[in-house]
Design an enzyme around this catalytic site. Structure first.
Site, PDB file in Angstrom:
ATOM      1  N   CYS A  73      37.638  84.457  28.576  1.00 23.83           N
ATOM      2  CA  CYS A  73      38.762  85.447  28.366  1.00 23.83           C
ATOM      3  C   CYS A  73      38.169  86.933  28.416  1.00 23.83           C
ATOM      4  CB  CYS A  73      39.524  85.006  27.131  1.00 23.83           C
ATOM      5  SG  CYS A  73      40.146  83.385  27.048  1.00 23.83           S
ATOM      6  N   GLU A  75      39.247  89.004  26.313  1.00 23.18           N
ATOM      7  CA  GLU A  75      38.781  89.785  25.140  1.00 23.18           C
ATOM      8  C   GLU A  75      37.347  89.539  24.955  1.00 23.18           C
ATOM      9  OE1 GLU A  75      41.364  87.757  25.891  1.00 23.18           O
ATOM     10  OE2 GLU A  75      43.053  87.845  24.357  1.00 23.18           O
ATOM     11  N   CYS A 112      43.472  83.527  22.350  1.00 22.03           N
ATOM     12  CA  CYS A 112      43.148  82.260  22.029  1.00 22.03           C
ATOM     13  C   CYS A 112      42.224  82.220  20.748  1.00 22.03           C
ATOM     14  CB  CYS A 112      42.467  81.652  23.304  1.00 22.03           C
ATOM     15  SG  CYS A 112      40.641  81.938  23.363  1.00 22.03           S
ATOM     16  N   CYS A 115      38.473  83.472  21.138  1.00 23.59           N
ATOM     17  CA  CYS A 115      38.597  84.979  20.975  1.00 23.59           C
ATOM     18  C   CYS A 115      38.619  85.374  19.778  1.00 23.59           C
ATOM     19  CB  CYS A 115      39.557  85.599  22.163  1.00 23.59           C
ATOM     20  SG  CYS A 115      39.031  85.255  23.845  1.00 23.59           S
TER      21      CYS A 115
HETATM   22  N1  THU Z   1      43.046  84.368  28.888  1.00 25.21           N
HETATM   23  C1  THU Z   1      42.612  85.550  28.421  1.00 25.21           C
HETATM   24  O1  THU Z   1      41.868  86.175  29.018  1.00 25.21           O
HETATM   25  N2  THU Z   1      42.870  85.697  27.168  1.00 25.21           N
HETATM   26  C2  THU Z   1      43.511  84.958  26.307  1.00 25.21           C
HETATM   27  O2  THU Z   1      43.678  85.539  25.164  1.00 25.21           O
HETATM   28  C3  THU Z   1      44.132  83.888  26.889  1.00 25.21           C
HETATM   29  C4  THU Z   1      43.859  83.260  28.085  1.00 25.21           C
HETATM   30  C5  THU Z   1      42.728  83.722  30.564  1.00 25.21           C
HETATM   31  C6  THU Z   1      41.914  82.517  30.606  1.00 25.21           C
HETATM   32  C7  THU Z   1      42.350  82.071  31.684  1.00 25.21           C
HETATM   33  O3  THU Z   1      41.250  82.911  32.748  1.00 25.21           O
HETATM   34  C8  THU Z   1      43.602  82.595  31.823  1.00 25.21           C
HETATM   35  O4  THU Z   1      43.841  83.503  30.864  1.00 25.21           O
HETATM   36  C9  THU Z   1      44.652  81.560  31.844  1.00 25.21           C
HETATM   37  O5  THU Z   1      44.557  80.831  30.663  1.00 25.21           O
END
Ligand code: THU
Length: 161
Positions: A73, A75, A112, A115
């Site tokens: 992610c 974050e 999530c 994170c």
């Molecule tokens: N994702 C993030 O980068 N941050 C979040 O807080 C939630 C999800 C990304 C992970 C994945 O690459 C995409 O979003 C879809 O889940």
């Protein structure tokens, strides 16, 4: 049996324009960070920007991989970069945004659990809370001061630290 109630606290603003200038600027950095999102699988672009006490800005974006679980992610990309390179320069605030062409995002994307748990550890390392600013395009902005409102039951075990 005892019933416990947990109240969480966050502020909602109608748009980024209602934030103070420093926070608005950080939101601009989070939008810029989305440009380097590598998200060909989800097509869901996420950008995160950290403002450090020194004024330095760190950007992160989600980085996916054809072996799906290998991605990370936005974050955590930003937070781990901070831990690896600037651990003595405290994080003041973190702005996070997302965009996809697949559907309309009407509310901020909440980070999530993994994170949030990592952010909790960063707060512990620097011994001060991080202001979190979550926003999308034209939608509302959610702000909280410190991770506990977003993850009240974060994992913590003093004897492992
Ligand atoms: N994702 C993030 O980068 N941050 C979040 O807080 C939630 C999800 C990304 C992970 C994945 O690459 C995409 O979003 C879809 O889940």
């Amino acid at each position: 049996m005892t019933n416990h109630e947990i109240k969480i606290n966050f502020w909602e603003y109608a748009s980024v324009k209602e934030l103070d200038t420093i926070d608005q600027d950080l939101c601009v950095e989070a939008v810029k960070a989305m440009k380097n999102s590598h998200s060909p699988y989800s097509k869901f672009r996420v950008g995160a920007a950290l403002l450090l006490k020194s004024g330095k800005i760190i950007q992160g974006s989600n980085q996916e991989n054809v072996a799906y679980p290998s991605g990370l992610c936005a974050e955590r990309v930003a937070l781990f970069y901070w831990g690896a390179n600037h651990p003595d320069d405290p994080i003041v605030s973190m702005a996070v945004t997302a965009h996809t062409d697949e559907f309309e995002l009407k509310r901020p994307v909440t980070s999530c659990g993994s994170c949030l748990q990592v952010l909790a550890e960063c707060e512990k390392m620097q011994n001060q809370p991080v202001k979190v600013i979550l926003f999308v395009g034209q939608g509302p902005v959610w702000v909280t001061n410190g991770i506990e409102s977003f993850l009240p039951f974060l994992f913590f075990e003093e004897r492992l630290s």
